[in-house]
Design a protein around this motif. Structure first.
Motif, mmCIF file in Angstrom:
data_model
loop_
_atom_site.group_PDB
_atom_site.id
_atom_site.type_symbol
_atom_site.label_atom_id
_atom_site.label_comp_id
_atom_site.label_asym_id
_atom_site.label_seq_id
_atom_site.Cartn_x
_atom_site.Cartn_y
_atom_site.Cartn_z
ATOM 1 N N ALA A 179 1.192 -1.182 -0.072
ATOM 2 C CA ALA A 179 -0.084 -0.479 -0.297
ATOM 3 C C ALA A 179 1.168 1.367 -0.328
ATOM 4 C CB ALA A 179 -0.571 -0.517 0.986
ATOM 5 N N ALA A 180 1.744 1.379 1.062
ATOM 6 C CA ALA A 180 2.831 2.763 0.347
ATOM 7 C C ALA A 180 3.916 2.649 -0.976
ATOM 8 C CB ALA A 180 3.689 2.264 1.526
ATOM 9 N N VAL A 181 3.879 1.446 -1.502
ATOM 10 C CA VAL A 181 4.507 2.246 -2.583
ATOM 11 C C VAL A 181 4.160 3.120 -3.351
ATOM 12 C CG1 VAL A 181 5.517 0.605 -4.888
ATOM 13 C CG2 VAL A 181 5.266 -0.467 -2.234
ATOM 14 N N GLY A 242 9.863 -7.709 -3.838
ATOM 15 C CA GLY A 242 9.508 -8.196 -4.679
ATOM 16 C C GLY A 242 9.051 -9.433 -3.897
ATOM 17 N N SER A 243 10.034 -9.906 -3.222
ATOM 18 C CA SER A 243 9.407 -11.356 -2.422
ATOM 19 C C SER A 243 8.329 -10.517 -1.109
ATOM 20 C CB SER A 243 10.883 -11.560 -1.517
ATOM 21 O OG SER A 243 11.378 -11.032 -0.373
ATOM 22 N N ILE A 244 8.279 -9.470 -1.066
ATOM 23 C CA ILE A 244 7.543 -9.904 0.053
ATOM 24 C C ILE A 244 6.245 -9.734 -0.587
ATOM 25 C CG2 ILE A 244 6.428 -8.156 1.929
ATOM 26 C CD1 ILE A 244 9.638 -7.885 2.620
ATOM 27 N N ILE A 245 5.937 -8.018 -1.476
ATOM 28 C CA ILE A 245 4.781 -8.262 -1.850
ATOM 29 C C ILE A 245 4.710 -8.875 -3.651
ATOM 30 C CG2 ILE A 245 4.016 -6.792 -4.023
ATOM 31 C CD1 ILE A 245 6.032 -4.664 -2.929
ATOM 32 N N GLY A 246 5.322 -10.534 -3.843
ATOM 33 C CA GLY A 246 4.991 -11.090 -4.392
ATOM 34 C C GLY A 246 4.971 -12.843 -3.278
ATOM 35 N N ALA A 371 -3.540 3.407 7.283
ATOM 36 C CA ALA A 371 -2.420 3.095 7.829
ATOM 37 C C ALA A 371 -1.610 3.728 6.707
ATOM 38 C CB ALA A 371 -1.999 1.641 7.325
ATOM 39 N N SER A 372 -1.708 3.947 5.600
ATOM 40 C CA SER A 372 -1.112 4.639 4.227
ATOM 41 C C SER A 372 -0.925 6.728 4.898
ATOM 42 C CB SER A 372 -0.843 5.019 3.494
ATOM 43 O OG SER A 372 -1.288 3.195 2.644
ATOM 44 N N LEU A 373 -2.532 7.043 5.459
ATOM 45 C CA LEU A 373 -1.915 8.745 5.062
ATOM 46 C C LEU A 373 -1.955 8.373 6.418
ATOM 47 C CD1 LEU A 373 -6.479 8.782 4.840
ATOM 48 C CD2 LEU A 373 -4.635 9.732 3.501
ATOM 49 N N ILE A 374 -1.646 7.709 7.779
ATOM 50 C CA ILE A 374 -0.639 8.383 8.542
ATOM 51 C C ILE A 374 0.785 7.717 8.518
ATOM 52 C CG2 ILE A 374 -0.481 6.688 11.060
ATOM 53 C CD1 ILE A 374 -3.528 5.694 11.382
ATOM 54 N N ALA A 375 1.084 7.047 7.747
ATOM 55 C CA ALA A 375 2.461 7.074 7.796
ATOM 56 C C ALA A 375 2.551 8.183 7.008
ATOM 57 C CB ALA A 375 2.819 5.661 6.405
ATOM 58 N N GLY A 430 -7.741 4.578 -3.942
ATOM 59 C CA GLY A 430 -7.172 4.036 -4.731
ATOM 60 C C GLY A 430 -5.730 3.652 -4.336
ATOM 61 N N VAL A 431 -4.914 5.246 -4.587
ATOM 62 C CA VAL A 431 -3.248 5.502 -4.568
ATOM 63 C C VAL A 431 -2.642 4.660 -4.086
ATOM 64 C CG1 VAL A 431 -1.545 6.943 -4.542
ATOM 65 C CG2 VAL A 431 -3.877 7.605 -5.491
ATOM 66 N N ALA A 432 -3.424 3.848 -2.626
ATOM 67 C CA ALA A 432 -2.904 3.230 -1.697
ATOM 68 C C ALA A 432 -3.620 1.927 -1.735
ATOM 69 C CB ALA A 432 -2.823 3.997 -0.411
ATOM 70 N N THR A 433 -4.837 1.741 -2.171
ATOM 71 C CA THR A 433 -4.782 -0.060 -1.914
ATOM 72 C C THR A 433 -5.428 -0.097 -3.004
ATOM 73 O OG1 THR A 433 -6.758 1.065 -2.533
ATOM 74 C CG2 THR A 433 -7.002 1.370 -0.338
ATOM 75 N N TRP A 434 -5.042 0.281 -4.417
ATOM 76 C CA TRP A 434 -4.862 -0.329 -5.859
ATOM 77 C C TRP A 434 -3.610 -1.996 -6.039
ATOM 78 C CZ3 TRP A 434 -0.355 -1.016 -8.725
ATOM 79 C CH2 TRP A 434 -0.802 -1.318 -10.164
ATOM 80 N N LEU A 435 -2.536 -1.574 -5.304
ATOM 81 C CA LEU A 435 -1.242 -2.742 -5.761
ATOM 82 C C LEU A 435 -1.934 -3.983 -4.623
ATOM 83 C CD1 LEU A 435 0.666 -3.247 -6.908
ATOM 84 C CD2 LEU A 435 2.337 -2.616 -5.151
ATOM 85 N N PRO A 436 -2.654 -3.548 -3.326
ATOM 86 C CA PRO A 436 -2.374 -4.411 -2.603
ATOM 87 C C PRO A 436 -4.026 -5.287 -3.023
ATOM 88 C CG PRO A 436 -2.257 -2.425 -0.925
ATOM 89 C CD PRO A 436 -2.517 -2.273 -2.462
#
Length: 441
Positions: A179-181, A242-246, A371-375, A430-436
């Motif tokens: 989400a943070a990428v 990559g290993s985490i997200i993948g 969580a992304s907003l807080i970060a 969607g900027v934060a939620t798109w990738l997850p």
């Protein structure tokens, strides 16, 4: 108002009083929690404390913290940023603001590999600030660019902020990393675009590298150096993230890969020795001990605050905030931003976020987005005067001609840019939620 709720308010008040007096954060949390928990319930409440502390120390995910810290410190010792900065500056050529853009890109790469704000800012400050000033860059813009770029590691994974938020908010570390990428890349792009726009409208503030200096380095040699200094950190980032997200490895396993990879990068750079290894282990132990002491002592505070009815008090207070869940979220982000002027992100995370988490869950707020907003907001705490740590780090290595006021004024536009990034993520979740979501998380 019931006595216990008064004690809950006193618990929070005493925390801030002790903090401003100068008591260490971990002791501040423990003292406030023990004193007011005992006044409210005697010793009975703390029978639950051993189980809570054991839950923290036995948390498998949190093992990633010392491993990522080790990776960051090792890469700092390998002086990865030294050659990176030089290469990017030459690649920018005659572009106005090219060296400033290089600072942002190096800050992003160091953030994605080291994640240590102090190390990044000190390195960038020592390497680039004297050179920027010598080449005619505006002092305040230079200071602001270095401080802002150095904090990118708190948003771009792997970030300790995201690991702790995942633990507090009950989310997967991999999900928050994914989400943070996009927000991290968005903020990097905003910082870079700002510097390039300054080059367009005020070119005297960001002059290019002189042509004679650029021509002194043959093109073939430049590209060879680019491959040599660019491939190792990028490969390490791809291997870890990559290993985490993948879904190939858990965050802790990926962190161990990163730690080993950082040793290999240092060895390839010819900067690995037994002394370096000992220094890295010592630094890792100190940083990890500080973080875990705060984490454990925060359990005392949280147990007392909840036992005294603090959560109910917070819930009742925010029922008066207009705008429903959106109003509550805006209010929380505003509180975090203001607290960032005075205290560190770790304290904010363990004091504010647990208060609002039950409200967000009850109102159906997307926790990953929140969580992304807080970060993003927590990242600003490194820049906001008077106690922004990024300002102190740069002040420690800045040349004498750069005043503290130059640094403070220099970060103001970049704080504004971070708030722009926050608004984009807020209005476009969607900027934060798109990738997850795309990955299936």
């Amino acid at each position: 108002m019931p006595v216990n709720e008064i004690l809950a308010l006193c618990c929070i008040g005493s925390f801030f009083v002790l903090l401003f007096v100068g008591v260490p954060v971990a002791l501040t949390l423990a003292i406030s929690g023990f004193v007011f928990g005992w006044l409210g319930f005697g010793t009975g409440l703390f029978n639950l404390l051993p189980a809570r502390i054991y839950g923290v120390t036995a948390n498998y995910t949190l093992i990633a913290i010392p491993l990522f810290v080790f990776m960051g410190v090792m890469l700092e010792k390998s002086r990865m940023a030294d050659e990176l900065m030089e290469v990017i500056g030459y690649l920018a050529g005659g572009l106005r603001g090219g060296m400033g853009l290089g600072i942002v890109l190096v800050g992003m790469l160091m953030g994605a590999t080291t994640g240590i704000v102090g190390a990044t800012i000190v390195t960038l400050g020592l390497l680039t600030l004297p050179t920027l000033l010598k080449r005619g860059y505006d002092k305040r813009l230079s200071c602001g660019a270095i401080c802002a770029s150095g904090t990118l590691g708190q948003l771009i994974p792997p970030s300790t902020i995201l690991i702790l938020l995942a633990d507090i908010m009950g989310q997967s570390v991999g999900t928050l990393f994914a989400a943070a990428v996009m927000p991290g890349l968005l903020l990097t792009a905003i910082l870079g675009a700002y510097i390039l726009l300054v080059g367009v409208f005020k070119p005297e503030m960001v002059p290019p590298i002189p042509l004679a200096e650029r021509q002194a380095l043959p093109r073939r040699e430049l590209w060879m150096k680019t491959l040599k200094v660019g491939v190792p950190p990028i490969a390490l980032v791809l291997a870890v993230l990559g290993s985490i997200i993948g879904g190939v490895a858990a965050p802790t396993e990926a962190a161990s890969m990163g730690a080993v990879g950082s040793i290999l990068v240092a060895a390839v750079a010819g900067r690995l020795s037994m002394k370096t290894l000992v220094d890295v282990v010592n630094s890792t132990a100190r940083i990890t001990a500080m973080m875990f002491s705060i984490l454990i002592c925060s359990q005392v505070f949280a147990l007392s605050f909840r036992g005294l009815g603090g959560e109910r008090l917070v819930h009742d207070a925010f029922e008066m905030v207009p705008g429903g869940s959106t109003g509550m979220l805006i209010f929380m982000l505003a509180i975090i931003f203001v607290l960032g002027f005075f205290i560190e992100w770790i304290e904010i995370s363990y004091i504010v976020v647990p208060m609002f988490l039950p409200l967000m869950i009850a109102d159906g707020v997307n926790i990953v987005w929140a969580a992304s907003l807080i970060a993003v907001v927590l990242q600003t705490s490194f820049l906001t005067p008077p106690f922004g740590w990024a300002l102190f780090y740069l002040r420690g290595v800045a040349p004498p001609e750069v005043s503290t006021l130059d640094i403070y004024k220099g970060v103001v536009p970049f704080i504004g840019l971070q708030l722009v990034a926050l608004l984009v993520v807020f209005f476009f979740p969607g900027v934060a939620t798109w990738l997850p979501t795309a990955i299936g998380w």
